[in-house]
Each structure stands twice: as structure tokens, then as C-alpha cells.
Design a protein around this motif. Structure first.
Motif, PDB file in Angstrom:
ATOM      1  N   TRP A 202      40.877  -9.421 -14.949  1.00  0.00           N
ATOM      2  CA  TRP A 202      41.368  -8.057 -14.748  1.00  0.00           C
ATOM      3  C   TRP A 202      42.313  -7.953 -13.563  1.00  0.00           C
ATOM      4  O   TRP A 202      42.997  -6.952 -13.399  1.00  0.00           O
ATOM      5  CB  TRP A 202      40.193  -7.088 -14.600  1.00  0.00           C
TER       6      TRP A 202
ATOM      7  N   ASP B 288      33.542  -6.635 -16.280  1.00  0.00           N
ATOM      8  CA  ASP B 288      34.501  -6.536 -17.391  1.00  0.00           C
ATOM      9  C   ASP B 288      34.803  -5.065 -17.667  1.00  0.00           C
ATOM     10  O   ASP B 288      34.405  -4.508 -18.694  1.00  0.00           O
ATOM     11  CB  ASP B 288      33.898  -7.213 -18.631  1.00  0.00           C
TER      12      ASP B 288
ATOM     13  N   VAL C 289      44.346  -7.660 -20.479  1.00  0.00           N
ATOM     14  CA  VAL C 289      42.993  -7.755 -21.040  1.00  0.00           C
ATOM     15  C   VAL C 289      42.697  -6.576 -21.959  1.00  0.00           C
ATOM     16  O   VAL C 289      42.053  -6.712 -22.997  1.00  0.00           O
ATOM     17  CB  VAL C 289      41.936  -7.790 -19.913  1.00  0.00           C
ATOM     18  N   GLY C 290      43.184  -5.396 -21.562  1.00  0.00           N
ATOM     19  CA  GLY C 290      42.852  -4.191 -22.314  1.00  0.00           C
ATOM     20  C   GLY C 290      43.426  -4.149 -23.720  1.00  0.00           C
ATOM     21  O   GLY C 290      42.999  -3.352 -24.541  1.00  0.00           O
TER      22      GLY C 290
ATOM     23  N   ALA D 101      44.514  -1.555 -17.701  1.00  0.00           N
ATOM     24  CA  ALA D 101      44.755  -2.992 -17.583  1.00  0.00           C
ATOM     25  C   ALA D 101      45.751  -3.326 -16.472  1.00  0.00           C
ATOM     26  O   ALA D 101      45.940  -4.475 -16.129  1.00  0.00           O
ATOM     27  CB  ALA D 101      45.274  -3.545 -18.901  1.00  0.00           C
TER      28      ALA D 101
ATOM     29  N   THR E  16      39.239   2.841 -28.654  1.00  0.00           N
ATOM     30  CA  THR E  16      39.564   1.440 -28.404  1.00  0.00           C
ATOM     31  C   THR E  16      39.343   0.625 -29.676  1.00  0.00           C
ATOM     32  O   THR E  16      38.834   1.139 -30.680  1.00  0.00           O
ATOM     33  CB  THR E  16      38.692   0.841 -27.285  1.00  0.00           C
TER      34      THR E  16
ATOM     35  N   HIS F  74      33.846  -0.778 -22.861  1.00  0.00           N
ATOM     36  CA  HIS F  74      32.524  -1.205 -22.384  1.00  0.00           C
ATOM     37  C   HIS F  74      31.923  -0.210 -21.402  1.00  0.00           C
ATOM     38  O   HIS F  74      30.773  -0.372 -20.984  1.00  0.00           O
ATOM     39  CB  HIS F  74      32.604  -2.565 -21.680  1.00  0.00           C
TER      40      HIS F  74
ATOM     41  N   HIS G 241      36.493  -2.905 -19.095  1.00  0.00           N
ATOM     42  CA  HIS G 241      37.259  -2.408 -20.243  1.00  0.00           C
ATOM     43  C   HIS G 241      36.695  -1.028 -20.604  1.00  0.00           C
ATOM     44  O   HIS G 241      35.479  -0.863 -20.653  1.00  0.00           O
ATOM     45  CB  HIS G 241      37.082  -3.390 -21.406  1.00  0.00           C
TER      46      HIS G 241
ATOM     47  N   SER H 288      30.370  -6.034 -23.253  1.00  0.00           N
ATOM     48  CA  SER H 288      31.248  -7.176 -22.991  1.00  0.00           C
ATOM     49  C   SER H 288      30.682  -8.403 -23.706  1.00  0.00           C
ATOM     50  O   SER H 288      29.466  -8.609 -23.755  1.00  0.00           O
ATOM     51  CB  SER H 288      31.299  -7.442 -21.483  1.00  0.00           C
TER      52      SER H 288
END
Lengths: 182, 182
Positions: A74, B39, A80-81, A169, B53, B44, B41, B61
């Protein structure tokens, strides 16, 4: 080129390299906490007993090293997103220790269009997590599914599973570095 | 044969199957906690944003799924304490969801002596983590280094890296199941 322009499958190139902007400092406390919850091996929990284990001293669970590496992703500028892990070939060459300052380096080795879904592609990369002395704690070769820029899509159809917003991201300190060519 | 007799490379046989004795209940709280740390995101972390998403709703994750799977290993009767992960081919076919009750099943597919170190061998296995509806959340093919029973060693030499004490690996409810043969 700054990392903020690397968001989608369209933007990525074979040979691109990314590095984490900061190091992850590994503490004994965090190693033991993760292990107690998920991987209660004495080599991950008890600094004394750990001496007599195969690790020869307290060491992080390999899965903990993987989790810390994900955090470094990240901070690397890699989008990553907009990608999802698909297949990984994963190794832990040496155990992660308290005091390690982990950094991530990754390189794009291949990219191709998805054969079935026009809104995405498949990217292959290899990455490594190493400490301040250059000792590799994790190596991985993996493929990820990466989404294309919806703004450049040629069709008005909406993807069934749209990618996440780009903003989360964006790293604080972009570190994308073009790989040496030739 | 009970799992308590399966401690070393000597004891393992190709075709042996192990299953986790209990299920791991996945909560929204734990998914978000792990993600915030390792993580982050939005898929998550934020149940609302997650809808838009690629995950289509809150999902763990992948590395969290791996960590929870490691916990299930400790309840499967497989002698985790006498083995070290070496090389993994890892996939997450579907995302882990809040409310999942994960269980692990693993099967030994190969074993061979170490070519360089007489106190250990190399074991190949495949494992899967699935939820209560039989949906596979993680699949893995991996090799691990597994140590031999020191009591049966033919030489008086002490291994440089002795294996850990056997006791921590003993599961509360052994679940080793011989695989069907032929």
C-alpha cells in the motif's frame, strides 16, 4: 512518471518497478501478538523456548511476514486498490526477526488481456521483502487481475464488478521507479 | 491411529488426511481489524463502500484467510510444530465473508528424504479452506520440511537446528483420518 498516474491495467508496463516508501519496523510484541492469535508455534511466541526451535530464536510467523508485506504494498505506489490476487508462488527464505526493518520491491514481468472479460487484464510480477541488511524474508511470483480504466472503455456497458475508487490506493510518497531497460 | 502418534516425518504417510477439529468463525469486526492493520482496501474495511468494489461486499483480506487457516492447522492434528513451510502455490478462489465458518482439510501427496540433511525430509501436501457451504476460500499446494524423530536417529550427532518440543503441537481433538486407498 509518478505513481499517481499508475492506477489501471492500461498504465502498467512490463519492467516497471515499485518500492515501498517506508520500512516496516518489526517488534517482538507484534510477532508474539500475531502468533498467539494465528500461529502459536513456540518459536513465534516465547523468546526463550524459541532458542531451541528450528528458528534458533524468536521469529515471525511466515503469514505475519506476508501480512506486513501487504501493508508495504500500500505504500509502494502499486495500484493495490484496482487489483486482486489470483495465484501466488510464495517462499520465506529466512525468518523475520524482531528489529527487522522490512521493505518491499516488486517488478512487473508480464501483462496480458483477460481472455474472457474485456474490463480487465492479468499481470504477472515478482516481489521480495527484505530487511535492512538485504536478507530476503519473503519471495513471491504471482499473477493478479488488474482492472482497466473505465474512462477509456470503448463500450457503454457497466462492468458487473466495478473496481474500487482510486483514491485509497494513492500512496503518500510515490516510489515508482522505471526499471533499467536492455 | 490417533493424531498424537503423528509427530515426525517418520510417522507421515502419503494419502494421510487431516481435518481441523473445530471451525473458525469469521466476524466483520475481525475482518476490519486485520485489514486496518495490514491490508486497508475499502472492500476489507467499509461494509458500505465494499458494495461497489470488486468484492461486492465486505470480504476478508486474502492474507487474513491465510492466517486463519494457519490457526486451523494447529487444530488438525498435523504436526505443525515439527515442520517449516518451504514453498507454497496459493490461491483464493472466493472471498471470505463475515459469518463464514472455516474448516481446513489437507492431504499428504508426497514425501521424500532430504538430499542434504539426514535429520529431516520434505513433505508435499495440498490443502483447502472452505466455509460451511463448501465454498473454497483458499487452496494451496505446498512443500514443507518435516523433522525426523530424534529418538529413532541412527547417529549420535545432534542436529544443528533441533525441532521444537512435541507437546505444543498436540491438538485437543485429533482428527487424522486415513485417506481411502485404491
Amino acid at each position: 512518471m509518478t505513481a499517481s498516474t499508475v492506477q489501471w491495467f492500461d498504465d502498467i508496463e512490463v519492467g516497471d518497478r515499485f518500492e515501498s516508501a517506508t520500512a516496516y519496523r518489526v517488534t517482538e510484541e507484534e510477532i508474539r501478538e500475531f502468533a498467539r492469535r494465528y500461529d502459536p508455534h513456540p518459536g513465534h511466541i516465547d523468546p526463550v523456548t524459541a532458542q531451541a526451535t528450528v528458528f534458533g530464536g524468536l521469529a515471525a510467523s511466515g503469514w505475519h511476514t506476508s501480512a506486513m508485506t501487504m501493508k508495504l504494498f500500500w505504500e509502494s505506489g502499486f495500484p493495490v486498490g484496482h487489483s486482486v490476487g489470483a495465484d501466488m508462488d510464495l517462499q520465506w527464505p529466512t525468518p523475520t526477526r524482531p528489529g527487522d526493518e522490512l521493505t518491499l520491491v516488486l517488478e512487473i514481468t508480464d501483462k496480458r488481456e483477460s481472455r474472457s472479460k474485456p474490463d480487465r487484464g492479468v499481470v504477472t510480477m515478482q516481489w521480495g521483502t527484505r530487511n535492512q541488511d538485504g536478507e530476503w524474508r519473503q519471495r513471491c511470483r504471482c499473477t493478479v487481475v488488474m482492472f482497466k480504466d473505465p474512462a477509456k472503455a470503448g463500450t457503454p456497458t457497466t462492468p458487473a464488478a466495478p473496481a474500487v475508487p482510486a483514491t485509497p490506493a494513492t500512496p503518500a510518497q510515490p516510489r515508482r521507479k522505471p526499471a533499467p531497460r536492455g
